[in-house]
Enzyme design. Structure first.
Site, PDB file in Angstrom:
ATOM      1  N   CYS A  55       3.277   8.688   0.860  1.00 31.31           N
ATOM      2  CA  CYS A  55       3.889   7.808   1.860  1.00 31.31           C
ATOM      3  C   CYS A  55       4.077   6.441   1.196  1.00 31.31           C
ATOM      4  O   CYS A  55       3.098   5.812   0.795  1.00 31.31           O
ATOM      5  CB  CYS A  55       2.923   7.743   3.044  1.00 31.31           C
ATOM      6  SG  CYS A  55       3.439   6.618   4.315  1.00 31.31           S
TER       7      CYS A  55
ATOM      8  N   CYS B 149       7.250  -4.404  15.304  1.00 27.20           N
ATOM      9  CA  CYS B 149       6.818  -3.591  16.445  1.00 27.20           C
ATOM     10  C   CYS B 149       5.367  -3.981  16.762  1.00 27.20           C
ATOM     11  O   CYS B 149       4.536  -4.035  15.849  1.00 27.20           O
ATOM     12  CB  CYS B 149       6.889  -2.108  16.094  1.00 27.20           C
ATOM     13  SG  CYS B 149       8.522  -1.606  15.523  1.00 27.20           S
TER      14      CYS B 149
ATOM     15  N   CYS C 155       2.177  -2.015  15.417  1.00 24.73           N
ATOM     16  CA  CYS C 155       2.132  -1.683  13.981  1.00 24.73           C
ATOM     17  C   CYS C 155       1.522  -2.826  13.185  1.00 24.73           C
ATOM     18  O   CYS C 155       1.981  -3.971  13.269  1.00 24.73           O
ATOM     19  CB  CYS C 155       3.552  -1.393  13.499  1.00 24.73           C
ATOM     20  SG  CYS C 155       3.685  -1.217  11.710  1.00 24.73           S
TER      21      CYS C 155
ATOM     22  N   CYS D 260      -0.759   6.151   9.869  1.00 24.98           N
ATOM     23  CA  CYS D 260       0.507   5.501  10.241  1.00 24.98           C
ATOM     24  C   CYS D 260       0.271   4.164  10.916  1.00 24.98           C
ATOM     25  O   CYS D 260      -0.521   4.066  11.846  1.00 24.98           O
ATOM     26  CB  CYS D 260       1.239   6.344  11.281  1.00 24.98           C
ATOM     27  SG  CYS D 260       2.168   7.623  10.570  1.00 24.98           S
TER      28      CYS D 260
ATOM     29  N   CYS E 295       7.086  -6.379   7.232  1.00 27.49           N
ATOM     30  CA  CYS E 295       8.252  -5.781   7.908  1.00 27.49           C
ATOM     31  C   CYS E 295       8.786  -6.754   8.946  1.00 27.49           C
ATOM     32  O   CYS E 295       8.021  -7.270   9.767  1.00 27.49           O
ATOM     33  CB  CYS E 295       7.877  -4.467   8.580  1.00 27.49           C
ATOM     34  SG  CYS E 295       9.306  -3.705   9.402  1.00 27.49           S
TER      35      CYS E 295
ATOM     36  N   GLU F 243       0.830  -1.195   0.000  1.00 26.86           N
ATOM     37  CA  GLU F 243       0.000   0.000   0.000  1.00 26.86           C
ATOM     38  C   GLU F 243       0.868   1.249   0.000  1.00 26.86           C
ATOM     39  O   GLU F 243       1.956   1.262   0.564  1.00 26.86           O
ATOM     40  CB  GLU F 243      -0.909  -0.003   1.236  1.00 26.86           C
ATOM     41  CG  GLU F 243      -1.978  -1.090   1.129  1.00 26.86           C
ATOM     42  CD  GLU F 243      -2.905  -1.174   2.329  1.00 26.86           C
ATOM     43  OE1 GLU F 243      -4.074  -1.516   2.118  1.00 26.86           O
ATOM     44  OE2 GLU F 243      -2.480  -0.928   3.467  1.00 26.86           O
TER      45      GLU F 243
HETATM   46  N1  SAH Z   1       9.595   1.251   9.524  1.00 28.81           N
HETATM   47  C1  SAH Z   1       9.789   2.647   9.621  1.00 28.81           C
HETATM   48  C2  SAH Z   1       8.854   3.447   8.765  1.00 28.81           C
HETATM   49  C3  SAH Z   1       7.422   3.020   8.645  1.00 28.81           C
HETATM   50  S1  SAH Z   1       6.327   3.298   9.973  1.00 28.81           S
HETATM   51  C4  SAH Z   1       9.699   3.091  11.058  1.00 28.81           C
HETATM   52  O1  SAH Z   1       9.240   2.333  11.891  1.00 28.81           O
HETATM   53  O2  SAH Z   1      10.130   4.209  11.332  1.00 28.81           O
HETATM   54  C5  SAH Z   1       6.069   5.083  10.066  1.00 28.81           C
HETATM   55  C6  SAH Z   1       5.763   5.559  11.492  1.00 28.81           C
HETATM   56  O3  SAH Z   1       4.474   5.098  11.951  1.00 28.81           O
HETATM   57  C7  SAH Z   1       6.769   5.033  12.515  1.00 28.81           C
HETATM   58  O4  SAH Z   1       7.174   6.029  13.410  1.00 28.81           O
HETATM   59  C8  SAH Z   1       5.956   3.985  13.214  1.00 28.81           C
HETATM   60  O5  SAH Z   1       6.477   3.651  14.458  1.00 28.81           O
HETATM   61  C9  SAH Z   1       4.604   4.616  13.276  1.00 28.81           C
HETATM   62  N2  SAH Z   1       3.525   3.665  13.581  1.00 28.81           N
HETATM   63  C10 SAH Z   1       3.517   2.347  13.326  1.00 28.81           C
HETATM   64  N3  SAH Z   1       2.345   1.791  13.754  1.00 28.81           N
HETATM   65  C11 SAH Z   1       1.615   2.802  14.273  1.00 28.81           C
HETATM   66  C12 SAH Z   1       0.299   2.881  14.830  1.00 28.81           C
HETATM   67  N4  SAH Z   1      -0.481   1.796  14.924  1.00 28.81           N
HETATM   68  N5  SAH Z   1      -0.130   4.067  15.251  1.00 28.81           N
HETATM   69  C13 SAH Z   1       0.647   5.186  15.132  1.00 28.81           C
HETATM   70  N6  SAH Z   1       1.884   5.180  14.601  1.00 28.81           N
HETATM   71  C14 SAH Z   1       2.372   4.001  14.165  1.00 28.81           C
HETATM   72 FE1  SF4 Z   2       8.333  -2.152  10.742  1.00 29.96          FE
HETATM   73 FE2  SF4 Z   2       6.042  -1.105  11.549  1.00 29.96          FE
HETATM   74 FE3  SF4 Z   2       8.125  -1.250  13.238  1.00 29.96          FE
HETATM   75 FE4  SF4 Z   2       8.197   0.483  11.175  1.00 29.96          FE
HETATM   76  S1  SF4 Z   2       6.775   0.523  12.914  1.00 29.96           S
HETATM   77  S2  SF4 Z   2       9.827  -0.902  11.857  1.00 29.96           S
HETATM   78  S3  SF4 Z   2       7.042  -0.693   9.622  1.00 29.96           S
HETATM   79  S4  SF4 Z   2       7.020  -2.999  12.330  1.00 29.96           S
END
Ligand code: SAH
Ligand code: SF4
Length: 371
Positions: free
Chosen positions: A118, A129, A132, A348, A125, A105
């Protein structure tokens, strides 16, 4: 986390040569290999990235002979737009089907004087995390440079050449675990002969892959966002498992090195996803301020965007404001990300694409590892 093991670039298919993912140096090398003058590289880049033309037969300022040679050597499949969703605020989410299966996406966010795209860098990934949705999918493979560029190419084809003024790597995947593809993309985005975006309009967001941050600093000059999310190693180990490889002290040292080579106006944006009762207390805000003292930093607070089965909640507006004012009171520049496109799950951390089932994580074990 699987980042020590290289991920496959493509699934069960020969890599294809597409102009879309080739930076100026690569196009020159191709022309040289074909016994052609390398000055045509700039013309070709202009066709692809300025005019949105990928079909070499339509590149009318190249000789017929050159077009024929190029056409014989290129196979340029584009992902298919499987679905397009538009939210009430104009945010658009595209689901792009990839060769070999799976879909990623990307999200276009229109604002008054800019349009931010974006984009995704991996299918899934590996960092996982727990807050996410992309991480909960597991990982299938790296995207190629052409698959990353295709997200920009297709968006511009749909919305017009001037639609995209800013590009952020905040979609699916950890861009600094895929530098092989991301670096040529950064070169194309900032090359005057291709997109010609200013380096401040291209942002890489990372969970903190320290060696790749150093490599990025030496090979590309773009804006950096670091996903912080916790003020101490114990909590960050859980929220951002990359921390187990590169703990806070190493991460912040890398941030200082990144800024050391830049002009005095540049800064790092630290993203902080606020999770109710987990990382949103005033004491934690004070600890964040202490951690970032001496670093040219902006903080971007992102209240948690929920997704089905997520073991977290968004804090109250009062808690979000309180957290921000502690940071602000300590001299930090703070912005809180407005909700954009969450009704189409385009905010995000809500991007999932479709990662084939065998790559998915077991939801139960995933939830159990969350705090
Ligand atoms: N992998 C990279 C970039 C993609 S995520 C990273 O983690 O930085 C982009 C941003 O969205 C990151 O700061 C991530 O931590 C945040 N993010 C991920 N899941 C989220 C959620 N459920 N709610 C709010 N922010 C989130
Ligand atoms: Fe990967 Fe999501 Fe963590 Fe970014 S926030 S590093 S996309 S698992």
């Amino acid at each position: 986390m699987e980042h020590d093991r290289p991920l496959p670039d493509e699934v069960g298919q020969e890599p294809v040569l597409s102009l879309l993912g080739m930076d100026q140096q690569a196009v020159r090398a191709l022309l040289q290999d074909l016994g052609q003058p390398t000055y045509h590289a700039r013309q070709i880049l202009a066709w692809v990235h300025r005019r949105g033309v990928l079909d070499v037969e339509a590149m009318t300022d190249l000789s017929r002979a050159l077009r024929a040679v190029l056409a014989r050597h290129l196979a340029q499949p584009l992902p298919i737009v499987l679905r397009q969703q538009v939210s009430a605020c104009g945010t658009r989410k595209y689901l792009l089907g990839l060769q070999g299966g799976g879909a990623v996406e990307c999200v276009f966010i229109p604002q008054i004087s800019r349009g931010t795209l974006c984009i995704s860098s991996q299918l899934g990934c590996p960092v996982a995390c727990p807050f996410c949705a992309t991480g909960a999918q597991g990982v299938r493979r790296q995207l190629t440079a052409q698959e990353i560029m295709a997200q920009i190419f297709l968006t511009r084809a749909a919305l017009g050449a001037d639609a995209v003024s800013h590009v952020v790597f905040m979609g699916m995947g950890e861009p600094l675990l895929n530098l092989k593809a991301v670096l040529p993309v950064l070169r194309l985005l900032t090359d005057q002969a291709a997109y010609g975006l200013s380096k401040r309009r291209v942002t890489i967001s990372t969970s903190g892959v320290v060696p790749a941050m150093d490599q990025l600093a030496s090979e590309a000059d773009v804006a950096l966002a670091v996903s912080l999310h916790a003020p101490d190693d114990a909590l960050r180990d859980v929220l951002v498992p990359m921390n187990r490889h590169y703990p806070l002290e190493m991460l912040l040292a890398a941030c200082r090195r990144y800024l050391a080579g830049k002009d005095h106006k540049s800064h790092i944006t630290f993203e902080y996803c606020l999770l109710a009762g987990v990382n949103d207390s005033p004491a934690q805000a004070k600890a964040v301020a202490r951690l970032l003292s001496g670093i040219r930093a902006k903080i971007n607070l992102i209240p948690f965007n929920p997704f089905p089965g997520a073991p977290f909640e968004r804090p109250s507006d009062a808690a979000i404001d309180a957290f921000g004012s502690v940071l602000h009171g300590r001299g930090l520049r703070v912005t809180t990300r407005r909700k954009r496109g969450d009704e189409i799950a385009a905010a995000c951390g809500q991007l999932v694409g479709t990662v084939p089932a065998r790559a998915r994580r077991d939801k139960q074990s995933h939830a159990a590892s969350a705090v």
